[in-house]
Scaffold this motif. Structure first.
Motif, PDB file in Angstrom:
ATOM      1  N   GLU A   1      36.906  29.100  48.419  1.00 13.44           N
ATOM      2  CA  GLU A   1      37.068  28.749  47.007  1.00 13.44           C
ATOM      3  C   GLU A   1      35.772  28.295  46.386  1.00 13.44           C
ATOM      4  O   GLU A   1      34.912  27.732  47.047  1.00 13.44           O
ATOM      5  N   THR A   2      35.636  28.527  45.102  1.00  6.56           N
ATOM      6  CA  THR A   2      34.495  28.040  44.345  1.00  6.56           C
ATOM      7  C   THR A   2      35.012  27.207  43.191  1.00  6.56           C
ATOM      8  O   THR A   2      35.985  27.525  42.582  1.00  6.56           O
TER       9      THR A   2
ATOM     10  N   GLN B   1      38.431  39.710  44.021  1.00  3.78           N
ATOM     11  CA  GLN B   1      37.682  39.725  45.267  1.00  3.78           C
ATOM     12  C   GLN B   1      37.750  41.109  45.914  1.00  3.78           C
ATOM     13  O   GLN B   1      38.805  41.738  45.936  1.00  3.78           O
TER      14      GLN B   1
ATOM     15  N   TYR C   1      42.123  33.329  38.601  1.00  3.41           N
ATOM     16  CA  TYR C   1      41.718  33.881  39.889  1.00  3.41           C
ATOM     17  C   TYR C   1      40.515  34.793  39.709  1.00  3.41           C
ATOM     18  O   TYR C   1      40.347  35.417  38.669  1.00  3.41           O
ATOM     19  N   ALA C   2      39.705  34.871  40.755  1.00  7.01           N
ATOM     20  CA  ALA C   2      38.548  35.764  40.741  1.00  7.01           C
ATOM     21  C   ALA C   2      38.889  37.030  41.511  1.00  7.01           C
ATOM     22  O   ALA C   2      39.481  36.972  42.588  1.00  7.01           O
TER      23      ALA C   2
ATOM     24  N   ARG D   1      33.649  34.413  41.760  1.00 10.92           N
ATOM     25  CA  ARG D   1      34.210  33.057  41.746  1.00 10.92           C
ATOM     26  C   ARG D   1      33.402  32.134  40.836  1.00 10.92           C
ATOM     27  O   ARG D   1      33.957  31.255  40.186  1.00 10.92           O
TER      28      ARG D   1
END
Length: 172
Positions: free
Chosen positions: A171-172, A152, A149-150, A141
């Motif tokens: 969230e980051t 995960q 989007y990251a 993130r």
């Protein structure tokens, strides 16, 4: 290469990672005032924010570092804080813009990370796998380009295929 003065900064960041940044008024926007940061760092407010800095240490921190992002405890007890150097250090190894990612260690016998990660995973498996996944997810993130989007990771039970837990950290 980190020299002795660089180790001082790393020790200060490690200690600052135990501060409960998510309890401070600017947490939601990750925009802390200098006064918020100083109050949280100081030992005199240890009961509220867990800071243990002296006035001198807090002044040094405020002059040379800023908080870019804080990840409060996840379900596994993982927590990390990303700091950035504000100015060049003529005697030490840090230059303006350098980053330090400090990860909080075990917080004590009544903490999530002691029971979930330390006893539940390290003792039985040799690794705090849920915290490793939380660290990976946090890092993803932090480094993702804005607006994307990251990726995960999740831990699944090998036999049933059911997710073991969701420790994304938000969230980051």
């Amino acid at each position: 290469m980190t020299n002795q003065l660089g180790y001082l900064d790393l020790a200060l960041m490690a200690e600052a990672s135990y501060v409960l940044w998510d309890e401070i008024s600017g947490y939601a926007s990750q925009q802390y005032t200098l006064e918020d940061i100083k109050n949280a760092l100081l030992k005199k407010n240890e009961d509220e924010f867990k800071g243990k800095y002296s006035e001198t240490q807090a002044g040094y921190f405020l002059k040379h570092w800023k908080i870019l992002h804080h990840q409060p405890n996840t379900e596994s007890g993982f927590s990390g804080t990303l700091f950035q150097r504000i100015d060049d250090d003529p005697l030490g190894p840090y230059q303006r813009g350098d980053y330090v990612l400090a990860l909080r260690g075990t917080e004590g016998l009544i903490s999530k990370d002691f029971w979930v990660a330390d006893l539940g995973e390290i003792v039985s498996n040799g690794l705090a796998i849920s915290q490793i996944i939380a660290l990976h997810n946090y890092w993803q993130r932090l480094i993702r380009p804005a607006g994307q989007y990251a990726l995960q990771a999740r831990l699944f039970d090998a036999q049933s295929g059911v997710p073991v837990e969701s420790d994304s950290g938000g969230e980051t």
